[in-house]
Design a protein around this motif. Structure first.
Motif, PDB file in Angstrom:
ATOM      1  N   LEU A   1       0.799  -1.438   0.342  1.00 27.70           N
ATOM      2  CA  LEU A   1       0.258   0.295   0.020  1.00 27.70           C
ATOM      3  C   LEU A   1       0.959   1.516   0.226  1.00 27.70           C
ATOM      4  N   ALA A   2       0.466   2.731  -0.084  1.00 29.55           N
ATOM      5  CA  ALA A   2       0.918   3.681  -0.171  1.00 29.55           C
ATOM      6  C   ALA A   2       0.356   4.897   0.305  1.00 29.55           C
ATOM      7  N   LEU A   3       0.707   5.787   1.066  1.00 28.98           N
ATOM      8  CA  LEU A   3      -0.017   6.418   1.642  1.00 28.98           C
ATOM      9  C   LEU A   3      -0.088   7.894   1.189  1.00 28.98           C
ATOM     10  N   PRO A   4      -1.677   8.677   0.915  1.00 31.45           N
ATOM     11  CA  PRO A   4      -1.643  10.277   0.561  1.00 31.45           C
ATOM     12  C   PRO A   4      -0.020  10.973   1.422  1.00 31.45           C
TER      13      PRO A   4
ATOM     14  N   LEU B   1      -4.976   5.317   7.787  1.00 33.02           N
ATOM     15  CA  LEU B   1      -4.610   4.092   6.712  1.00 33.02           C
ATOM     16  C   LEU B   1      -4.525   2.861   8.207  1.00 33.02           C
TER      17      LEU B   1
ATOM     18  N   ARG C   1      -7.884   2.324   9.794  1.00 34.96           N
ATOM     19  CA  ARG C   1      -8.988   1.653   8.652  1.00 34.96           C
ATOM     20  C   ARG C   1      -8.754   0.146   8.401  1.00 34.96           C
TER      21      ARG C   1
ATOM     22  N   HIS D   1     -11.003  -3.812   9.480  1.00 28.98           N
ATOM     23  CA  HIS D   1     -11.450  -4.479   8.702  1.00 28.98           C
ATOM     24  C   HIS D   1     -11.386  -6.574   8.935  1.00 28.98           C
TER      25      HIS D   1
ATOM     26  N   GLU E   1       4.194   2.287   1.532  1.00 29.67           N
ATOM     27  CA  GLU E   1       4.592   3.239   1.332  1.00 29.67           C
ATOM     28  C   GLU E   1       4.838   4.506   1.602  1.00 29.67           C
TER      29      GLU E   1
ATOM     30  N   GLN F   1     -15.887   0.811  13.574  1.00 33.40           N
ATOM     31  CA  GLN F   1     -14.716   1.532  12.984  1.00 33.40           C
ATOM     32  C   GLN F   1     -13.451   1.953  14.093  1.00 33.40           C
TER      33      GLN F   1
END
Lengths: 459, 459
Positions: B89-92, B103, B106, B110, B125, B231
């Protein structure tokens, strides 16, 4: 204010399980405007989260109630937490279509939270070639796939100079609240009386049917029609409409015949790879928009047509010819029917499928058809989200027990955009289908002596 | 080979729901080695996916069976699909601790897929300052939080020159297969006989208890102890161990008293923000490692201690003094007990909690304690994943009905790393707790006249 959820919509809540999430989605690819700074997407996310008043269906949540499983109802949520619904993600390097496909597939595998309005919008950063993506999912109990595409498209502007209006903002341009034609058809089809009448009519016609007009129950067993798990895989493919039309002209076929031929070639090769190609041709269910002679009713006349895909035929041109012949006969047959008869004919497929799904039987019996291939017309002109230009829009549909693959395409500004959505576990390496479609296009062009002068779109 | 799952472990499967996922996780932050190219993480992900043979618990999945809800069992999966379990995955932008927190929160919301071995590892990343993160989650039915940290730490190397060995690789250094002391304690505590004996003993002692030695049922109601939704929100905080030790010396308190004081100050301010601070002090449950005089049994002696957090006291130094006094009396009390008595004492809290959770009652009755604060000792020396240096390791625990917040800290190479895990809906703006802990540290240092000469770690 609460409103009872119609049974046909509520069915998508009842049918939903860990293995069969029941949401649809749209994947939109945008170009970053020239000169967009590093905080462009952060500001975009903030704008998407800005609306204080939301319009339906984005503000509707399930009424919490002990009875909600029996008599589900929508109620308005006047304080939707957009921090929850609008999310900012990013792709790992190199940020290509592969990384995007992996991320969106994973997002599409997660069920929506039933305590909140049943939708999410993911803003995806880091897509190569100066692009970004929006993946917007919404529960099928709220809207169907066609309406989802319409909701997302209608929120866009025809030029890049206006303000950004999120689809869920109360001031967004809204579609009419009346049920869409396909949904109205589903409602009708779902009545037991309609299904039974249709079955009786069908039985009477069975003796007269022959050749390429496919009757239900004629589809072969295939890996497309087993049980599914909850993991999804999305593959996408984009073609220039001019290429498809040129091929259709050369083959004296319709645009939809070419679409089916591309799907057929890809499915044949995909199933052959795994030694699972059935000896009998696969059968596609195709929602068709048509208007029989003398019909003056309002709205679209949409029916469901079954056609053999010729996956048993090795030669690409011969396969396309078989598809063309089959769809022509199926359409001729539909055209002789009244609108009512068409709806009943379609109900033969839709109603038993829904009933079987509810009974948990789908994926265990012989399929009625192997795969649904839908072509949803989209806007012809360029569209913009704020100042970002929409480059592509892919439908992301539902896979279910007995229907592990869905193919939907939509047109946009001179391109045809395919979303292939399947079960990751029962159809491994699904993304190859998209690659095989591009290969099939090149192969058909060669067979019909068409020069490769139109540049090919990226896979 | 299948193995029946012990009832205490299976309870975590039974208790799990959409609102209460029952997995624990570790969040590890690494520095990219100097000269790491743009494909460094892609190659790392490939190495993590490389093992063909996996060791327990990473290769264990639930035996699929109609009876699996009644008699769940593990079976070995000899063909684990690491493409599913290891994700990239990657971070904005800007890729800071905030984006990482959003992230990971979240991801922690799940539930794990019960058809597969119950774990996932996410390689993240785009973390600013030339770093990346690993978030590894595993079901509590397989291992508890302490063991998870141990599994992740033991797979790391003491220098950056060796090969990368994924924790799940068959050749990874494994912890002994014997149940850990806390888990053995849980097993004992979970027997009804143990709980009843303990209750009887407790009732006999009740008259003699007074002051700061907190008896069960004395905790006030608070937002920390209601029902939760699914959540989660993770907040993290890192302190230099030298700072905490210096403060402990100045206050003549233990390191754990300082930890509790930081939690107390942050909780007091957090609850005051929302006008929900109870008039009575919050009660923390603290797993403590101790060995009573004359005890020669093998393994660790771990017990559960309840202590008031002094959240009703405004003055930071007075609050720390109250905490110090309370924990000292609680420890003295525990020390007078035999090991058996300690286990029974602890079972008073653990067993009714588990029973209530199973009965769906937690979060609706008066809490036994308000929040668990655990301190899990970690490795003292620097560790490496391949050639990437571990900078921090945060425990990510479980929130449940009645226990909406968990605070766990662990030491690593001269730092103390806090993971604060809570329910996003019942405890909004949870990340403020981490900020408030840093402020509380500075405030206490000022009160005790300690110069701010030790640089403060980033929030």
């Amino acid at each position: 204010m609460t409103q009872k959820i119609p049974a046909i919509d509520a069915a998508f809540l009842h049918m939903e399980s860990h293995d069969t999430p029941m949401h649809v989605a749209g994947l939109q690819i945008f170009s970053l405007p020239a000169g967009a700074g590093p905080d462009y997407l952060r500001r975009l996310v903030a704008e998407l989260k800005a609306p204080r008043e939301l319009s339906a269906p984005w503000n509707l949540r399930l009424r919490p109630s002990a009875l909600s499983r029996l008599t589900p109802a929508w109620e308005e949520d006047h304080d939707v937490d957009l921090d929850y619904h609008v999310r900012h993600l990013a792709l790992p390097q190199p940020g290509g279509e592969r990384e995007l496909g992996v991320l969106v597939s994973r997002l599409h595998s997660h069920r929506l939270n039933r305590r909140r309005p049943l939708w999410e919008c993911h803003v995806i950063e880091g897509l190569e070639n100066h692009r970004f993506a929006l993946y917007t999912k919404i529960h099928h109990a709220l809207v169907d796939g066609v309406t989802t595409m319409r909701l997302l498209m209608q929120a866009l502007a025809e030029n890049p100079h206006g303000p950004l209006v999120p689809p869920w903002a109360a001031q967004a341009r809204m579609p009419p609240p009346a049920p869409t034609a396909p949904r109205a058809l589903q409602r009708r089809a779902a009545t037991a009386a309609g299904a039974l009448q249709g079955l009786a009519r069908m039985a009477g016609q069975a003796g007269r049917e022959a050749g390429s007009l496919v009757a239900p129950y004629a589809a072969p067993r295939s890996p497309l029609n087993g049980r599914v798990t909850g993991q999804r895989r999305l593959a996408t493919q984009q073609f220039e409409m001019a290429r498809i039309k040129r091929l259709a002209r050369a083959a004296e076929a319709t645009l939809n015949d070419v679409v089916l031929a591309l799907c057929s070639a890809a499915l044949r090769r995909f199933l052959k790879d795994a030694n699972t190609l059935p000896a009998q041709p696969l059968v596609a269910a195709i929602p068709v928009s048509m208007r029989p002679p003398g019909d003056a009713t309002d709205g679209n006349a949409v029916s469901l047509m079954l056609a053999r895909l010729g996956t048993d035929i090795a030669d690409p041109a011969a396969r396309l010819a078989a598809i063309r012949e089959g769809t022509q006969r199926a359409k001729d047959h539909l055209r002789t029917m009244t609108t009512d008869a068409q709806a009943l004919y379609s109900s033969l497929f839709a109603a038993p499928f829904a009933l079987q799904t509810l009974a948990g039987l789908t994926g265990r019996t012989r399929p009625f058809f192997n795969v649904t291939v839908s072509n949803v017309p989209g806007p012809a002109g360029r569209l913009f989200l704020g100042d970002a230009r929409l480059e592509a829009m892919y439908p992301v549909s539902i896979a279910a027990h007995g229907q592990a693959l869905n193919i939907t395409c939509t047109s946009y500004a001179g391109s045809l955009n395919f979303g292939l959505l399947g079960c990751r576990d029962s159809l491994p390496h699904l993304q190859r289908l998209a690659v095989y479609m591009a290969d099939a296009m090149a192969e058909l062009e060669e067979q019909f002596g068409l020069p490769a002068d139109i540049p090919r779109a990226a896979a």
